[in-house]
Motif scaffolding. Sequence first.
Motif, short mmCIF file in Angstrom:
data_model
loop_
_atom_site.label_atom_id
_atom_site.label_comp_id
_atom_site.label_asym_id
_atom_site.label_seq_id
_atom_site.Cartn_x
_atom_site.Cartn_y
_atom_site.Cartn_z
N UNK A 40 -6.39 3.98 -3.66
CA UNK A 40 -6.05 2.72 -3.01
C UNK A 40 -4.63 2.86 -2.48
N UNK A 41 -4.30 2.04 -1.50
CA UNK A 41 -2.95 2.09 -0.94
C UNK A 41 -2.49 0.69 -0.58
N UNK A 42 -1.26 0.37 -0.92
CA UNK A 42 -0.67 -0.92 -0.59
C UNK A 42 -0.21 -0.89 0.86
N UNK A 43 -0.89 -1.63 1.73
CA UNK A 43 -0.54 -1.60 3.16
C UNK A 43 0.80 -2.27 3.43
N UNK A 63 8.45 -8.72 1.80
CA UNK A 63 7.28 -9.23 1.08
C UNK A 63 7.34 -8.87 -0.40
N UNK A 64 6.59 -9.64 -1.19
CA UNK A 64 6.34 -9.29 -2.59
C UNK A 64 4.84 -9.28 -2.79
N UNK A 65 4.40 -8.78 -3.92
CA UNK A 65 2.97 -8.63 -4.11
C UNK A 65 2.45 -7.42 -3.36
N UNK A 66 1.15 -7.19 -3.43
CA UNK A 66 0.56 -6.03 -2.78
C UNK A 66 -0.76 -6.41 -2.12
N UNK A 67 -1.07 -5.70 -1.06
CA UNK A 67 -2.37 -5.77 -0.41
C UNK A 67 -2.93 -4.36 -0.39
N UNK A 164 -2.01 -7.44 6.21
CA UNK A 164 -0.67 -6.89 6.02
C UNK A 164 0.26 -7.23 7.17
N UNK A 165 -0.25 -7.13 8.40
CA UNK A 165 0.56 -7.48 9.58
C UNK A 165 0.94 -8.96 9.53
N UNK A 178 1.78 -14.22 1.62
CA UNK A 178 0.34 -14.42 1.72
C UNK A 178 -0.35 -14.00 0.42
N UNK A 179 0.24 -13.05 -0.28
CA UNK A 179 -0.33 -12.58 -1.54
C UNK A 179 -0.06 -13.53 -2.70
N UNK A 180 0.93 -14.41 -2.53
CA UNK A 180 1.34 -15.23 -3.66
C UNK A 180 1.97 -14.41 -4.76
N UNK A 181 2.43 -13.19 -4.42
CA UNK A 181 3.03 -12.31 -5.41
C UNK A 181 2.02 -11.51 -6.22
#
Length: 263
Positions: A40-43, A63-67, A164-165, A178-181
């Motif tokens: 997996x990769x965090x975009x 940003x914080x959090x991950x996608x 991610x964009x 957008x991730x809410x952390x």
Amino acid sequence: MLSRLTRIQAVAVCGVPLAALLGVALFAPLPFAIAQPGMTADVLGENKGEPVITVSGAPVRKTSGQLRMTTIVATGPDTDVSLSDVVDGWFRTDSAVMPRDSVYPSGDSVKEIEQHNTQQMEQSQDAATEAALTYLGKSSKDVKVSLKLSDVGGPSAGLLFTLGIIDKLDGNGSGGDLTGGRVIAGTGTIEADGRVGAVGGVALKTQAARRDGATVFLVPKDECADAKSELPAGLRLIPVTDLKGTVGALKALGSGKGGVPSC
């Protein structure tokens, strides 16, 4: 005159070619591929030391959090898969037996398959950029987006690229992420108009997501049943059909206000 065979003799004689056939089948190559959870990769971050998403022509948020986009890894198109491999795969939860043609286009060489997957990835990146900028009301003439993810092919990261964009440029639209952390993973193709498409292998991708810390998984709605079949504990599924609904679900999840769909 031929003598009659006793029942035991008949079974024994018939058993010789049967055993031979089973022996051949056990080791003969079959038209299947064995797939397992992949990387997996965090975009929102880096992959192999390089940013996955680079934006120019507009301010970019911290940003914080991950996608996390998710993958499966399968036996190669020129790898022989035997009956014993197939049987073993059927009884394991961390692997899946898939028709080879569903993983690799039939009749293509390894080089052609690699070129096909690379082309699909490039088309997916273009669609992701267009979908994100259209959603945000921004012009591709002013905002330039570069997407880079090494050693990954195919279109299934499209949705996560798009999100991610959006997160880098606009977050949740109210100053937050957008991730809410959270660590959010998912899969799905994306069309330029925001439609999300099915991808396959989602049961394995949920395992990869949970292994790498995700607590939420975005899944194309039509693949909810597959995603639930081997769902790891602690991973919440959110079904999605289009970009607007996906962003809305993430905003509701982050704010705790409004309904969040579930499989």
